[in-house]
Design a protein around this motif. Sequence first.
Motif, PDB file in Angstrom:
ATOM      1  N   LEU A  59       0.828  -1.205   0.000  1.00  0.00           N
ATOM      2  CA  LEU A  59       0.000   0.000   0.000  1.00  0.00           C
ATOM      3  C   LEU A  59       0.861   1.253   0.000  1.00  0.00           C
ATOM      4  O   LEU A  59       0.604   2.209  -0.740  1.00  0.00           O
ATOM      5  CB  LEU A  59      -0.946  -0.004   1.204  1.00  0.00           C
ATOM      6  CG  LEU A  59      -1.902   1.182   1.300  1.00  0.00           C
ATOM      7  CD1 LEU A  59      -2.769   1.271   0.051  1.00  0.00           C
ATOM      8  CD2 LEU A  59      -2.777   1.069   2.550  1.00  0.00           C
ATOM      9  N   VAL A  63       1.055   4.045  -3.235  1.00  0.00           N
ATOM     10  CA  VAL A  63       0.784   5.477  -3.027  1.00  0.00           C
ATOM     11  C   VAL A  63       1.957   6.307  -3.549  1.00  0.00           C
ATOM     12  O   VAL A  63       1.767   7.305  -4.263  1.00  0.00           O
ATOM     13  CB  VAL A  63       0.525   5.772  -1.532  1.00  0.00           C
ATOM     14  CG1 VAL A  63       0.484   7.287  -1.295  1.00  0.00           C
ATOM     15  CG2 VAL A  63      -0.789   5.146  -1.089  1.00  0.00           C
ATOM     16  N   HIS A  66       2.202   5.985  -7.636  1.00  0.00           N
ATOM     17  CA  HIS A  66       1.229   6.745  -8.421  1.00  0.00           C
ATOM     18  C   HIS A  66       1.159   8.216  -8.005  1.00  0.00           C
ATOM     19  O   HIS A  66       0.760   9.061  -8.813  1.00  0.00           O
ATOM     20  CB  HIS A  66      -0.144   6.094  -8.302  1.00  0.00           C
ATOM     21  CG  HIS A  66      -0.204   4.749  -8.968  1.00  0.00           C
ATOM     22  ND1 HIS A  66      -0.370   4.598 -10.322  1.00  0.00           N
ATOM     23  CD2 HIS A  66      -0.094   3.489  -8.455  1.00  0.00           C
ATOM     24  CE1 HIS A  66      -0.365   3.310 -10.626  1.00  0.00           C
ATOM     25  NE2 HIS A  66      -0.197   2.615  -9.525  1.00  0.00           N
ATOM     26  N   GLY A  67       1.563   8.513  -6.771  1.00  0.00           N
ATOM     27  CA  GLY A  67       1.498   9.894  -6.316  1.00  0.00           C
ATOM     28  C   GLY A  67       2.744  10.704  -6.597  1.00  0.00           C
ATOM     29  O   GLY A  67       2.671  11.942  -6.712  1.00  0.00           O
TER      30      GLY A  67
END
Length: 368
Positions: A59, A63, A66-67
């Motif tokens: 997780l 994050v 993609h962030g």
Amino acid sequence: MPVFSPPYAVEHPYAHGQVPRTGVLYCNLGTPDTSSTKDVKRFLAEFLSDPRVVEIPRLIWLVLLHGVVLRLRPSQSAAKYASIWSLEGSPLKVWTDNQARGLQAWLTKHQHDVVVRYAMRYGSTSIPSQLDALKAEGATRVLILPAYPQYSATTTASLWDAVYQWAGQVRSIPELRFVNHYHDDSRYIGALAARVQHYWQEHGHPDVLVMSFHGVPERTLHLGDPYHCECFKTARLLAEKLGLSAAQFKVTFQSRLGRARWLEPYTEPTLIEMGKAGVRRVDVVCPAFTCDCLETLEEINMEAREAFLHAGGQAFHYIPCLNDEPQWIEALGEITQQHLQGWPTQTLPDAATLAASKSAALAQGAVV
């Protein structure tokens, strides 16, 4: 009323009297379809989403990926890809294709009735699509051959994951074999040594030969990944074959990603130190790469070259990868032939035997 969807792919109708064939799937890492930012982003998203490649909590990584990463890195990487892109396309794809064609020709010349295809772990020409194609061509046995001489969970094991995931969706799974590594195979070492010696015959010898391997996080070594040890064994055997003393070669690791500690020493900092220390000429070879690609043509032959020369070095030579050198194709063929042992690739049923088998099946009510 809902339509029932079978959990496994529908098989091609069985053809009685068809010769069961053997396939060889030659697998490499992959490449973007073009050097555009869009295609590079798509490729990086697939590559960096692989939990074999980035082993941090899922997780958290997704994050960050993609962030942050996929917002910044694609445009930078696209510029690098553009700098090495050829008229034929991606160098890695071109060389992988050439190697597969060369392997097919070598096996055919040595009386092996097999079909060779190449596949990429990420991007186009995927492993599932090529396994489907081999099945459609009648392959009931498939040898999975990686383009990676040294085993690593980040590369080799990821290939196996893709094969297993494909098999989990197939009803009739062909017999499978996997080649884990050939880092210490005398034929691979011989092809490497011949590549270096041929280069030296034309360009003279360096003060130091740097053997730069692709890096992986250091923690993978402590978790039991054999990659580090296999790289050093390759380097030792290559140095012995070339007759080099310990002072005449150095092993380094390149392509570090992120801030974590990776296998050391790092290639570019080492080259900078050598330039500052008065080493006049270095030659760099990349034994872990059988095909020239972004990591060799841009990272080594452009970035590392500039770093060494800027630090005071006077001559930098990059020795190309094995690519489609005849001695490497022969070595690849012999390695493949060794792993095909026991499969009937040379003694095949004649036409009369196949016709009789088909007639017997039809007599018992088989559908053509």
